[in-house]
Design a protein around this motif. Sequence first.
Motif, short mmCIF file in Angstrom:
data_model
loop_
_atom_site.label_atom_id
_atom_site.label_comp_id
_atom_site.label_asym_id
_atom_site.label_seq_id
_atom_site.Cartn_x
_atom_site.Cartn_y
_atom_site.Cartn_z
N LEU A 29 0.74 -1.19 0.07
CA LEU A 29 0.04 0.02 0.09
C LEU A 29 0.85 1.37 0.08
CD1 LEU A 29 -2.69 -1.17 2.45
CD2 LEU A 29 -2.91 -1.07 -0.05
N VAL A 30 1.97 1.21 0.65
CA VAL A 30 2.99 2.41 0.66
C VAL A 30 3.35 2.35 -0.93
CG1 VAL A 30 5.41 3.32 1.30
CG2 VAL A 30 3.72 2.11 2.98
N ASP A 31 3.77 1.44 -1.54
CA ASP A 31 4.09 1.25 -2.92
C ASP A 31 3.13 1.97 -3.73
OD1 ASP A 31 6.81 0.47 -2.15
OD2 ASP A 31 6.19 -1.79 -2.56
N GLU A 32 1.89 1.89 -3.61
CA GLU A 32 0.91 2.32 -4.40
C GLU A 32 0.52 3.73 -4.10
OE1 GLU A 32 -0.49 1.24 -7.02
OE2 GLU A 32 0.46 -0.98 -6.86
N ASP A 33 1.23 4.50 -2.90
CA ASP A 33 1.12 5.62 -2.60
C ASP A 33 -0.38 6.00 -1.95
OD1 ASP A 33 2.18 8.46 -2.39
OD2 ASP A 33 0.91 8.99 -3.92
N LEU A 34 -0.77 4.97 -1.34
CA LEU A 34 -2.01 5.05 -0.69
C LEU A 34 -1.62 5.01 0.96
CD1 LEU A 34 -4.16 2.27 -2.01
CD2 LEU A 34 -4.46 4.48 -2.39
N VAL A 35 -0.93 4.60 1.24
CA VAL A 35 -0.15 5.09 2.71
C VAL A 35 1.15 5.84 2.69
CG1 VAL A 35 0.92 3.98 4.81
CG2 VAL A 35 -1.10 2.79 3.68
N ARG A 36 1.05 6.75 3.50
CA ARG A 36 2.19 8.00 3.26
C ARG A 36 2.51 8.27 4.59
NH1 ARG A 36 -0.65 12.45 -1.12
NH2 ARG A 36 -0.40 11.14 -2.81
N ASP A 37 3.91 8.49 4.49
CA ASP A 37 4.45 9.08 5.82
C ASP A 37 4.60 10.61 6.11
OD1 ASP A 37 4.95 6.41 6.19
OD2 ASP A 37 6.97 6.21 5.65
N ILE A 38 4.56 11.19 7.12
CA ILE A 38 4.79 12.53 7.24
C ILE A 38 6.21 12.70 8.17
CG2 ILE A 38 4.01 14.42 8.56
CD1 ILE A 38 1.18 13.67 7.91
N LYS A 39 7.05 13.43 7.67
CA LYS A 39 7.99 13.85 8.30
C LYS A 39 7.75 15.22 9.05
CE LYS A 39 10.28 10.40 6.44
NZ LYS A 39 10.61 9.23 7.43
N LEU A 40 8.12 15.40 10.44
CA LEU A 40 7.83 16.40 11.20
C LEU A 40 8.77 17.48 10.74
CD1 LEU A 40 6.95 14.95 14.58
CD2 LEU A 40 5.26 15.51 12.78
N ASP A 41 8.27 18.84 10.58
CA ASP A 41 9.21 20.03 10.71
C ASP A 41 8.79 20.76 12.01
OD1 ASP A 41 6.89 21.40 10.41
OD2 ASP A 41 6.84 21.71 8.26
N ASP A 42 9.85 21.87 11.87
CA ASP A 42 10.07 22.74 13.21
C ASP A 42 8.58 23.26 13.58
OD1 ASP A 42 12.61 22.29 13.40
OD2 ASP A 42 13.39 24.19 12.46
N LYS A 43 7.77 23.77 12.30
CA LYS A 43 6.28 24.40 12.79
C LYS A 43 5.63 23.38 13.61
CE LYS A 43 2.36 26.27 10.34
NZ LYS A 43 2.39 27.35 11.11
N ASP A 44 5.51 21.88 13.11
CA ASP A 44 4.86 21.00 13.78
C ASP A 44 5.13 20.94 15.23
OD1 ASP A 44 3.40 20.05 11.30
OD2 ASP A 44 5.26 18.98 10.81
N ARG A 45 6.55 20.69 15.50
CA ARG A 45 6.92 20.54 16.79
C ARG A 45 6.74 21.76 17.67
NH1 ARG A 45 10.92 17.25 13.97
NH2 ARG A 45 11.90 19.09 13.36
N GLU A 46 7.00 22.88 17.37
CA GLU A 46 7.05 24.35 17.86
C GLU A 46 5.33 24.58 18.27
OE1 GLU A 46 8.32 27.18 15.12
OE2 GLU A 46 10.52 26.66 15.54
N GLU A 47 4.44 24.27 17.37
CA GLU A 47 2.98 24.49 17.72
C GLU A 47 2.43 23.43 18.67
OE1 GLU A 47 0.30 25.30 14.59
OE2 GLU A 47 1.35 26.64 13.59
N THR A 48 2.92 22.30 18.61
CA THR A 48 2.60 21.16 19.60
C THR A 48 3.14 21.42 21.10
OG1 THR A 48 2.48 19.46 17.87
CG2 THR A 48 2.78 18.78 20.15
N PHE A 49 4.44 22.10 21.13
CA PHE A 49 4.83 22.52 22.24
C PHE A 49 4.10 23.35 22.98
CE2 PHE A 49 7.50 26.01 24.09
CZ PHE A 49 8.04 25.38 25.24
#
Length: 350
Positions: free
Chosen positions: A49-69
């Motif tokens: 399913l990953v190969d078919e692009d139906l399951v995708r990974d999200i790599k966090l960036d600084d904005k994600d971590r900062e807003e969560t903090f």
Amino acid sequence: MKPNSILYYPHIEFQNEAWVKSSLLLWDHVYRIVPEGYSPNDSDEIKALVDEDLVRDIKLDDKDREETFEEFLKLCDRIENRMPAGLISSDEDRIHPGKIDNRLYPFLDLIGDHFIDEDNWLHLSKELARGYMFKLSQVVARIRNLNRGTDDLDAWSINPYFSENANFGDFLQDPTATGFFCSVTLEDIVPQNIGEVSARELVTFVNKRKDERKLLREKFDDFTNHLAKISNIQHAGQVNEDFVKELLDSKEQYKKSMDHWRNIKCLPITTGVPVSLTALGTFATLTEDPFGIASIAGSLTIGAICSYVDFYRAKKNRDPSYASYLISIDKLCKNVTWQSYIRLEEFIND
């Protein structure tokens, strides 16, 4: 634009292939948060399913971590004088350091014991770690305009506490409250044997039936979003007649599109939504007890999980990341409303 995909929480690895396949029968993609440098331990079906692009990974960036903090600290400030039982240190769980803003470490010293192991993973109490992941998933979903979803009834039940910034009292069942966090469940949607369907078959189906999936997804979202905004009982009655009919019609169209799956007993999909006492009064069986389970129509049910302390605050600033879905693949979880209440009550008071 309405969300067309879903973010899986609170884990990195999927706990059940059937849940992933079930979700892909409704949403275009399933996303998950994968820290930089980490390789998920996926089954062959998930890899396909990953190969078919139906399951995708999200790599966090600084904005994600900062807003969560920032949002996590606001939550901790709100609950400082009445820490729920579920956040008191007990069993441990791990969080990858790539998911945490460095500024959070000093505050963790104040709200819970923790240590870092030889692999540089952060160990916290299980409940505190999950609490952070709930908030992280909310922020990540909001930034990317995603709904959220889980196969974990405990996670789904406790999630409102963090999504609503602890807007519940110690006594969750208050029938005189002006508003409630409710479960809305649409049954008979996903084939019960979906786990036996191969990734190849699934890909063929989802590519062929995009329109039917989109229609059902949007009708369910329209109904729950509208229900959350109602405070007039007469208008709620109109919603009961109009929106429900459209939703159930779209469900039947979708089921007919399942070809050889159409006669299979299907599983329910549940989402949480803030509902006013006035709107709940539309449904006769809930007039006396908001915490009863009411059948709105056909396979659509509703019931209160907990009472808001401030319902006005609950209705403000709704965003797509608020919506969190539970696809039940466990027959024991059919009565989602009651079991969710028990789990949230234990989290707050036990």
